[in-house]
Write an enzyme that holds these catalytic residues in place. Structure first.
Site, PDB file in Angstrom:
ATOM      1  N   ARG A 133       9.309  18.929  59.938  1.00 30.82           N
ATOM      2  CA  ARG A 133       8.157  19.575  60.573  1.00 30.82           C
ATOM      3  C   ARG A 133       6.876  18.976  59.998  1.00 30.82           C
ATOM      4  O   ARG A 133       6.641  19.047  58.793  1.00 30.82           O
ATOM      5  CB  ARG A 133       8.170  21.093  60.325  1.00 30.82           C
ATOM      6  CG  ARG A 133       6.928  21.774  60.841  1.00 30.82           C
ATOM      7  CD  ARG A 133       6.958  23.297  60.744  1.00 30.82           C
ATOM      8  NE  ARG A 133       5.707  23.810  61.253  1.00 30.82           N
ATOM      9  CZ  ARG A 133       4.792  24.471  60.541  1.00 30.82           C
ATOM     10  NH1 ARG A 133       5.006  24.759  59.275  1.00 30.82           N
ATOM     11  NH2 ARG A 133       3.665  24.855  61.097  1.00 30.82           N
ATOM     12  N   HIS A 161      -2.768  22.239  62.726  1.00 31.84           N
ATOM     13  CA  HIS A 161      -2.622  22.823  61.389  1.00 31.84           C
ATOM     14  C   HIS A 161      -3.982  22.725  60.693  1.00 31.84           C
ATOM     15  O   HIS A 161      -4.140  22.027  59.691  1.00 31.84           O
ATOM     16  CB  HIS A 161      -1.515  22.113  60.612  1.00 31.84           C
ATOM     17  CG  HIS A 161      -0.971  22.884  59.434  1.00 31.84           C
ATOM     18  ND1 HIS A 161       0.368  23.156  59.272  1.00 31.84           N
ATOM     19  CD2 HIS A 161      -1.584  23.423  58.359  1.00 31.84           C
ATOM     20  CE1 HIS A 161       0.556  23.832  58.136  1.00 31.84           C
ATOM     21  NE2 HIS A 161      -0.621  24.008  57.567  1.00 31.84           N
ATOM     22  N   GLU A 183      -0.244  29.266  61.840  1.00 35.92           N
ATOM     23  CA  GLU A 183      -0.947  30.367  61.186  1.00 35.92           C
ATOM     24  C   GLU A 183      -2.351  30.577  61.725  1.00 35.92           C
ATOM     25  O   GLU A 183      -3.340  30.433  60.981  1.00 35.92           O
ATOM     26  CB  GLU A 183      -0.998  30.129  59.670  1.00 35.92           C
ATOM     27  CG  GLU A 183       0.367  29.992  59.035  1.00 35.92           C
ATOM     28  CD  GLU A 183       0.304  29.968  57.506  1.00 35.92           C
ATOM     29  OE1 GLU A 183      -0.797  30.012  56.952  1.00 35.92           O
ATOM     30  OE2 GLU A 183       1.374  29.937  56.877  1.00 35.92           O
ATOM     31  N   ASN A 219       6.133  31.772  59.082  1.00 39.99           N
ATOM     32  CA  ASN A 219       5.887  31.280  57.728  1.00 39.99           C
ATOM     33  C   ASN A 219       5.870  32.489  56.815  1.00 39.99           C
ATOM     34  O   ASN A 219       5.078  33.411  57.013  1.00 39.99           O
ATOM     35  CB  ASN A 219       4.531  30.577  57.634  1.00 39.99           C
ATOM     36  CG  ASN A 219       4.528  29.227  58.337  1.00 39.99           C
ATOM     37  OD1 ASN A 219       5.559  28.789  58.855  1.00 39.99           O
ATOM     38  ND2 ASN A 219       3.387  28.582  58.366  1.00 39.99           N
ATOM     39  N   TYR A 239       6.155  33.871  52.664  1.00 39.67           N
ATOM     40  CA  TYR A 239       6.146  33.511  51.245  1.00 39.67           C
ATOM     41  C   TYR A 239       6.334  34.681  50.292  1.00 39.67           C
ATOM     42  O   TYR A 239       6.922  34.535  49.243  1.00 39.67           O
ATOM     43  CB  TYR A 239       4.813  32.824  50.882  1.00 39.67           C
ATOM     44  CG  TYR A 239       4.666  31.436  51.443  1.00 39.67           C
ATOM     45  CD1 TYR A 239       4.179  31.222  52.738  1.00 39.67           C
ATOM     46  CD2 TYR A 239       5.030  30.321  50.694  1.00 39.67           C
ATOM     47  CE1 TYR A 239       4.041  29.946  53.252  1.00 39.67           C
ATOM     48  CE2 TYR A 239       4.892  29.031  51.204  1.00 39.67           C
ATOM     49  CZ  TYR A 239       4.402  28.850  52.484  1.00 39.67           C
ATOM     50  OH  TYR A 239       4.290  27.583  52.983  1.00 39.67           O
ATOM     51  N   GLU A 276       8.069  27.827  57.459  1.00 41.64           N
ATOM     52  CA  GLU A 276       7.640  27.557  56.086  1.00 41.64           C
ATOM     53  C   GLU A 276       8.147  28.660  55.173  1.00 41.64           C
ATOM     54  O   GLU A 276       8.155  29.832  55.554  1.00 41.64           O
ATOM     55  CB  GLU A 276       6.107  27.532  55.934  1.00 41.64           C
ATOM     56  CG  GLU A 276       5.434  26.290  56.425  1.00 41.64           C
ATOM     57  CD  GLU A 276       3.916  26.349  56.254  1.00 41.64           C
ATOM     58  OE1 GLU A 276       3.446  27.016  55.314  1.00 41.64           O
ATOM     59  OE2 GLU A 276       3.235  25.733  57.079  1.00 41.64           O
TER      60      GLU A 276
HETATM   61  C1  GBH Z   1       0.832  28.159  54.257  1.00 38.71           C
HETATM   62  O1  GBH Z   1       0.086  29.332  54.415  1.00 38.71           O
HETATM   63  C2  GBH Z   1       0.167  26.986  54.956  1.00 38.71           C
HETATM   64  O2  GBH Z   1       0.638  26.864  56.281  1.00 38.71           O
HETATM   65  C3  GBH Z   1       0.360  25.687  54.226  1.00 38.71           C
HETATM   66  O3  GBH Z   1      -0.481  24.715  54.781  1.00 38.71           O
HETATM   67  C4  GBH Z   1       0.111  25.902  52.757  1.00 38.71           C
HETATM   68  O4  GBH Z   1       0.163  24.715  52.029  1.00 38.71           O
HETATM   69  C5  GBH Z   1       1.154  26.861  52.261  1.00 38.71           C
HETATM   70  O5  GBH Z   1       1.000  28.070  52.921  1.00 38.71           O
HETATM   71  C6  GBH Z   1       1.039  27.189  50.786  1.00 38.71           C
HETATM   72  O6  GBH Z   1      -0.133  27.887  50.541  1.00 38.71           O
HETATM   73  O7  GBH Z   1      -6.931  31.217  48.951  1.00 38.71           O
HETATM   74  O8  GBH Z   1      -6.456  33.289  47.820  1.00 38.71           O
HETATM   75  O9  GBH Z   1      -7.668  33.292  49.925  1.00 38.71           O
HETATM   76  C7  GBH Z   1       0.651  30.505  53.832  1.00 38.71           C
HETATM   77  C8  GBH Z   1      -0.292  31.682  54.000  1.00 38.71           C
HETATM   78  C9  GBH Z   1      -2.633  31.947  53.815  1.00 38.71           C
HETATM   79  C10 GBH Z   1      -1.305  32.047  51.881  1.00 38.71           C
HETATM   80  C11 GBH Z   1      -3.833  31.620  52.963  1.00 38.71           C
HETATM   81  C12 GBH Z   1      -2.496  31.760  51.021  1.00 38.71           C
HETATM   82  C13 GBH Z   1      -4.899  31.835  50.861  1.00 38.71           C
HETATM   83  C14 GBH Z   1      -5.147  32.898  49.890  1.00 38.71           C
HETATM   84  N1  GBH Z   1      -1.456  31.456  53.178  1.00 38.71           N
HETATM   85  N2  GBH Z   1      -3.703  32.223  51.657  1.00 38.71           N
HETATM   86  S1  GBH Z   1      -6.691  32.654  49.093  1.00 38.71           S
END
Ligand code: GBH
Length: 475
Positions: A82, A127, A172, A313, A315, A381
């Site tokens: 991807r 993206h 996202e 996605n 986490y 993701e």
């Molecule tokens: C993904 O977002 C992205 O699609 C990817 O590009 C990225 O590398 C990966 O996560 C890892 O971060 O900066 O404290 O305000 C996951 C959802 C949304 C989680 C944005 C982190 C930022 C928090 N993300 N969020 S902050």
């Protein structure tokens, strides 16, 4: 490195898609090469908005090293890769007036190299790296964006659709709306938390739906691919097992995932709870209409079912409790009347927002199944960050074992129709506002040398074995 008590043995269906994910701005570099125009992330990072003044100018240098990337994928044994397309590499200012053949050649080469190695491309159109030329014309705030995106999508479908069978329109969109236009911690760095955030989402959903119908009407019959959208969502667990907190957690899911998913995978419209709460808050703020825009009846008909799969996605998990918020300032977060926190039980990563809690993925997948009539789901993701100092990335190994095993339970025990899994990320890369200080890679990248040497971490071995086993069979 696994919790044996909670572990399930079993395998996924035979055609399960195993992959790894990246995105253009995070890996490519070559930011102004061969006719590429600037994107909002070039401008934002050159403006000194990133930790240590870092930029993605070179990043992993995948613009030159894509053949190495494909060999890394091959060594993992994945069936899918991807990645995303850089819009301003393909159209320098984002419009059809500036189509850039060299940019198209780059992606043709990458796609052909993947297929020659038996790896299927899964391609994200957007993206986060909007061409600056379109930002200058009003960007996402202006509904003209819908037509520009449709032109771009149509060009990509026609150029690459003979070989690309899995398309994702937006990655996202929540991040684009809230972090890009609500609190301004991502490009384009706009802080308008009360209404722009809702208009931007409105335009993104309409752009997705339009591009989906473009594929249906002009490409599906001969290319026979699938078009979906990738939404990010943490699992939202009630902080206490009370009616109040359970309702608050459900509301949090509706405001985060339902905001985008309900129009496309549900009844074609925004979630009822969002319509009700934002209207009532808007009235208390003395406005004459709701800050949440309305879809027309025709739009609702077009929205409904406008995706072949949902990309998720995922986490981490949040704890959510009921908390009445003031209406002093129009604000997407305050519109929800919730309070969000983390449990100290969950494993810490290098990212403040990310704590490992494997069972969260199972509950989220089940929630998506139940709310949207069991759609096809790709986990597009999932991954864990560390400080990148060790190739013995045991926390990441713990994370992948735990999350993939919980995804197996979602599939086997809860009947969730999960079709594939893309690990974030193939390699360490430019982590947006955090620059190169948070590492998600299965491969280490040496950012201190021009060569950007790639080295497999210990988690590469773990992931390769899971893929080979197609899950966790008894041994
Ligand atoms: C993904 O977002 C992205 O699609 C990817 O590009 C990225 O590398 C990966 O996560 C890892 O971060 O900066 O404290 O305000 C996951 C959802 C949304 C989680 C944005 C982190 C930022 C928090 N993300 N969020 S902050």
């Amino acid at each position: 490195l696994v919790d044996r008590d909670a572990f399930m043995h079993g395998t996924f269906q035979n055609d399960f898609a195993w992959g790894a994910a990246t995105s253009a701005y995070q890996i490519e570099g070559g930011w102004n090469e061969d006719g590429k125009g600037p994107s909002i992330w070039d401008v934002y990072s050159h403006d000194g908005r990133i930790v240590n003044n870092q930029t993605g100018d070179v990043a992993c240098d995948s613009y030159h090293k894509y053949k190495q990337d494909v060999q890394m994928l091959k060594s993992l044994g994945v069936s899918h890769y991807r990645f995303s397309l850089s819009w301003s590499r393909i159209m320098a200012d984002g419009t059809l007036a500036t189509v850039n053949q060299k940019g198209i050649d780059y992606y043709n080469n990458l796609i052909n190299e993947l297929l020659a190695n038996n790896i299927e491309p899964m391609v994200t159109l957007y993206h986060w790296d909007l061409p600056q030329g379109l930002q200058d014309k009003g960007g996402f705030k202006d509904e003209a964006f819908i037509e520009y995106f449709n032109d771009y999508a149509r060009l990509c479908f026609s150029m690459f659709g003979d070989r690309v069978k899995l398309w994702i329109t937006f990655n996202e969109p929540f991040v684009v709306s809230w972090l890009g236009h609500g609190i301004g911690v991502m490009a384009p760095g706009i802080s308008e938390p009360g209404s722009t955030v809702y208009t931007v989402t409105h335009n993104i959903i309409r752009a997705h739906v339009k591009a989906y119908h473009t594929y249906n009407d002009h490409f599906r019959s001969h290319f026979n691919g699938k078009v979906g959208i990738t939404l990010d969502c943490d699992w939202k667990e009630p902080r206490e097992d009370t009616l109040w907190d359970r309702a608050a957690a459900e509301r949090a899911l509706q405001f985060k995932l339902g905001w985008f998913a309900n129009p496309i995978f549900g009844n074609g419209d925004y979630p009822a709870v969002m319509k009700r709460m934002i209207k009532s808050k808007s009235m208390k703020q003395g406005l004459s209409t709701s800050r949440l825009p309305e879809f027309t009846d025709e739009e609702i008909r077009q929205n409904k079912g406008a995706a072949d799969f949902i990309g998720i996605n995922h986490y981490t998990t949040n704890l959510v409790s009921q908390k009445e918020q003031s209406v002093d300032e129009p604000h997407y977060e305050r519109d929800q009347d919730i309070d969000v926190s983390y449990s100290s039980c969950w494993r810490e990563s290098q990212s403040g927002w990310l704590r490992g809690n494997p069972w969260g993925i199972r509950r989220l997948l089940k929630w998506v199944k139940d709310r949207y009539n069991s759609p096809e789901i790709y986990v597009t993701e999932n991954g864990f960050s560390d400080d990148g100092t060790s190739l013995e990335d045991n926390d990441r190994i713990w994370y992948y074992n735990g999350y993939i095993n919980e995804m197996l339970k979602a599939n086997k025990e809860d009947g969730v129709n999960v079709k594939g899994y893309m690990a974030w990320s193939l390699m360490d890369n430019f982590e947006w506002g955090s620059g190169f200080t948070q590492h998600f890679g299965i491969f280490h990248v040496d950012f201190d040398t021009m060569n950007r040497t790639r080295t497999p971490k210990k988690s590469a071995t773990t992931y390769t074995q899971i893929i080979k086993d197609n899950g966790f069979p008894y041994k």
